[in-house]
Design a protein around this motif. Structure first.
Motif, PDB file in Angstrom:
ATOM      1  N   PRO A 366       0.815  -1.231   0.000  1.00 31.63           N
ATOM      2  CA  PRO A 366       0.000   0.000   0.000  1.00 31.63           C
ATOM      3  C   PRO A 366       0.843   1.274   0.000  1.00 31.63           C
ATOM      4  CG  PRO A 366      -0.096  -1.079   2.161  1.00 31.63           C
ATOM      5  CD  PRO A 366       0.586  -2.010   1.232  1.00 31.63           C
ATOM      6  N   LEU A 367       2.015   1.211   0.639  1.00 26.83           N
ATOM      7  CA  LEU A 367       2.880   2.387   0.705  1.00 26.83           C
ATOM      8  C   LEU A 367       3.320   2.825  -0.682  1.00 26.83           C
ATOM      9  CD1 LEU A 367       4.712   4.462   2.117  1.00 26.83           C
ATOM     10  CD2 LEU A 367       6.412   2.641   2.386  1.00 26.83           C
ATOM     11  N   PHE A 368       3.810   1.899  -1.496  1.00 25.45           N
ATOM     12  CA  PHE A 368       4.339   2.288  -2.805  1.00 25.45           C
ATOM     13  C   PHE A 368       3.248   2.501  -3.846  1.00 25.45           C
ATOM     14  CE2 PHE A 368       8.291   1.161  -0.817  1.00 25.45           C
ATOM     15  CZ  PHE A 368       9.143   2.111  -1.341  1.00 25.45           C
ATOM     16  N   ARG A 369       2.051   1.997  -3.577  1.00 30.01           N
ATOM     17  CA  ARG A 369       0.932   2.393  -4.435  1.00 30.01           C
ATOM     18  C   ARG A 369       0.662   3.888  -4.257  1.00 30.01           C
ATOM     19  NH1 ARG A 369      -2.909  -2.755  -3.053  1.00 30.01           N
ATOM     20  NH2 ARG A 369      -2.074  -4.192  -4.624  1.00 30.01           N
ATOM     21  N   PRO A 408       7.621  -3.423  -9.849  1.00 33.20           N
ATOM     22  CA  PRO A 408       6.393  -3.611 -10.637  1.00 33.20           C
ATOM     23  C   PRO A 408       5.283  -2.626 -10.270  1.00 33.20           C
ATOM     24  CG  PRO A 408       7.262  -5.730  -9.937  1.00 33.20           C
ATOM     25  CD  PRO A 408       8.068  -4.694  -9.227  1.00 33.20           C
ATOM     26  N   ILE A 409       5.233  -2.195  -8.999  1.00 34.58           N
ATOM     27  CA  ILE A 409       4.205  -1.235  -8.583  1.00 34.58           C
ATOM     28  C   ILE A 409       4.497   0.151  -9.162  1.00 34.58           C
ATOM     29  CG2 ILE A 409       3.183  -0.053  -6.585  1.00 34.58           C
ATOM     30  CD1 ILE A 409       3.751  -2.580  -4.949  1.00 34.58           C
ATOM     31  N   LEU A 410       5.776   0.530  -9.199  1.00 31.67           N
ATOM     32  CA  LEU A 410       6.162   1.891  -9.589  1.00 31.67           C
ATOM     33  C   LEU A 410       6.471   2.048 -11.071  1.00 31.67           C
ATOM     34  CD1 LEU A 410       8.572   2.966  -6.685  1.00 31.67           C
ATOM     35  CD2 LEU A 410       6.165   3.547  -6.985  1.00 31.67           C
ATOM     36  N   PHE A 411       6.657   0.972 -11.795  1.00 30.58           N
ATOM     37  CA  PHE A 411       7.178   1.075 -13.162  1.00 30.58           C
ATOM     38  C   PHE A 411       6.265   1.919 -14.054  1.00 30.58           C
ATOM     39  CE2 PHE A 411       8.419  -0.117 -17.417  1.00 30.58           C
ATOM     40  CZ  PHE A 411       9.799  -0.207 -17.309  1.00 30.58           C
TER      41      PHE A 411
END
Length: 486
Positions: A366-369, A408-411
């Motif tokens: 959830p943090l990096f989303r 993969p979350i940030l790409f």
């Protein structure tokens, strides 16, 4: 911030240096006069308590100058001390600068003499003097605070940061009264077993009520005095913490307006610093129920620095609380307030610096989303502040250990920034972060890139099919129109 509180015993303190080192604390005092109605009445007499050791002098009917302490025998100084306290119980209208000028000056000089007498340690004041002194202090400082401008005029409340603070016109006297209390509390001659009879829960509660004053000079004194009371009177510590809790609850869930939240948080910063380990459940509940919800009010920018310090202190004390704190920040993360979002990102970095890998893994998805949303923000300060997280070595280390989940979350956000973000600084920082991920794990980066290209290709196909469907519908609708007109 205050220095760390050193826990004191129940015996009288022998030194002032171990507790914040604010021994001779004074704030700037100018004779500030504001054209505002005074709340005080004129003239107040002190009732005489019965005491087997010493009787109180009869009440004074007017303000008259009294002899200096050095001009009377030592045996008469306590009686003179009481008479001077009576002089200081008279109150005046500071809204009219030309009224009672002589009496105001006599009272000011008398207060100065009392402060000097207490500070010099010329003689230990007895219980009767202590009781009468606290009574005089109460008469002077405990008062109804003037309403805020929007409360008195009926106007829409303005931003607290933009409002001009109301400066207390009686400050030339009030400052000296506060200085007298401070000298009394920090004095090594003050026996807490005796003093706690007069500085009791009622006194502390009224002191806390005054933190809502708009005058920053008064709040500074209140902060120092309450901090010293907390350190010296161990019996009051749970009560003070609970009372501060209640102020926070009312601020968060009812009013969202209070002038002294920052000062109260400064006191709590040093209190939290002194918490013993393992941390009590009471303190953890305080974090969850009071400190984390303080991120909700709109006026957080006024006290965010102090709040961030308190939150970080909790995580540094007990690293297992990092997951609780980070999820709490995400719960109250602002949606449309960009300046508030920048503050949250700064606090998040401080918390992550004290976060261990195990706790990081619990909340990283959830943090990096959320960080991904910040990266693509059209407000360049938000996007820039989010990208600055990669300047922190500890944060980069945590990301590198968990790059298989984080990248993969940030790409998508990184690619979107490079292709479409309007700000050149954000574009350059994004390129650097993208390069950092590529150097961390080339194989993972290429796999994410392949998936991103496939996703983009599928999205393009879906868009083309949608356009074709709309085109067919338009053609059918055109044919039907032609048939009707024919």
């Amino acid at each position: 911030m205050f220095k760390k509180i050193i826990k004191g015993g129940r015996k009288p303190s022998k030194s002032d240096d171990g507790f914040g080192n604010t021994g001779h604390h004074r704030t700037a005092s100018g004779n500030v006069v504001v054209n505002h109605a005074s709340r005080g009445g004129t003239g107040a007499a002190v009732p005489a308590p019965a005491s087997p050791a010493m009787s109180t002098p009869p009440p004074m009917q007017s303000v008259e100058p009294l002899p200096l302490f050095r001009d009377v025998p030592v045996s008469e100084r306590h009686n003179l001390f009481l008479r001077k306290l009576q002089v200081c119980c008279f109150q005046f209208d500071f809204g009219d600068t030309l009224r009672s000028v002589r009496e105001k000056e006599i009272k000011r000089q008398t207060l100065l003499e009392l402060v000097d007498f207490l500070q010099s340690g010329s003689g230990k004041i007895n219980e009767v003097c202590q009781e009468e002194m606290i009574r005089m202090v109460s008469v002077n400082i405990f008062r109804s605070l003037p309403p805020n401008s929007h409360e008195s005029t009926g106007q829409v409340p303005a931003d607290p940061e933009e409002e001009e603070p109301y400066l207390e016109p009686s400050w030339p006297h009030l400052q000296l009264v506060y200085e007298l209390v401070l000298r009394y509390v920090v004095s090594s001659d003050t026996d807490t077993k005796v003093a706690k009879r007069y500085i009791d829960h009622s006194f502390v509660l009224k002191l806390l009520d005054l933190f809502d004053t708009e005058d920053p000079r008064e709040r500074e004194y209140l902060k120092t005095i309450l901090h010293r009371i907390y350190g010296k009177f161990m019996v009051h510590r749970p009560f003070i913490r609970k009372a501060i809790n209640n102020i926070f609850y009312r601020f968060i869930y009812e009013t969202e307006r209070h002038s002294g939240i920052g000062e109260l948080l400064e006191i709590l910063g040093s209190i939290i610093n002194g918490f013993a380990l393992p941390m009590k459940e009471e303190h953890k509940l305080f974090l969850v129920r009071a400190l984390i919800p303080l991120h909700k009010p709109k006026a957080i920018s006024i006290y965010h620095q102090q709040l961030s310090y308190c939150i970080t202190q909790f995580v540094e004390k007990d690293y297992k609380l990092a997951d609780t704190v980070i999820r709490g920040l995400l719960k109250y993360w602002p949606v449309i307030n960009c300046q508030k979002e920048v503050l949250f990102l700064g606090e998040l970095e401080e918390v992550l610096e004290a976060t261990q890998p195990a706790e990081f893994q619990r909340c990283m998805v959830p943090l990096f989303r959320q960080i991904g949303h910040c990266l693509t923000s059209s407000h360049f300060q938000v996007a820039e502040r989010a990208l600055f997280l990669w300047n922190n070595e500890h944060v980069v280390g945590l990301i590198a250990q968990n790059r298989g989940v984080v990248l993969p979350i940030l790409f998508d956000a990184l690619e979107k920034n490079i292709q479409t973000h309007w700000n050149q600084a954000v574009h350059g920082l994004t390129v650097n972060v993208r390069k950092m991920f590529l150097e961390m794990d080339t194989e993972l980066f290429e796999e994410c890139q392949r998936q991103y290209e496939e996703k983009e290709s599928r999205a393009k196909e879906v868009e083309e099919q949608r356009e074709m469907t709309w085109k067919r519908l338009a053609d059918v609708a055109g044919e039907r129109d032609n048939m009707i007109t024919a």
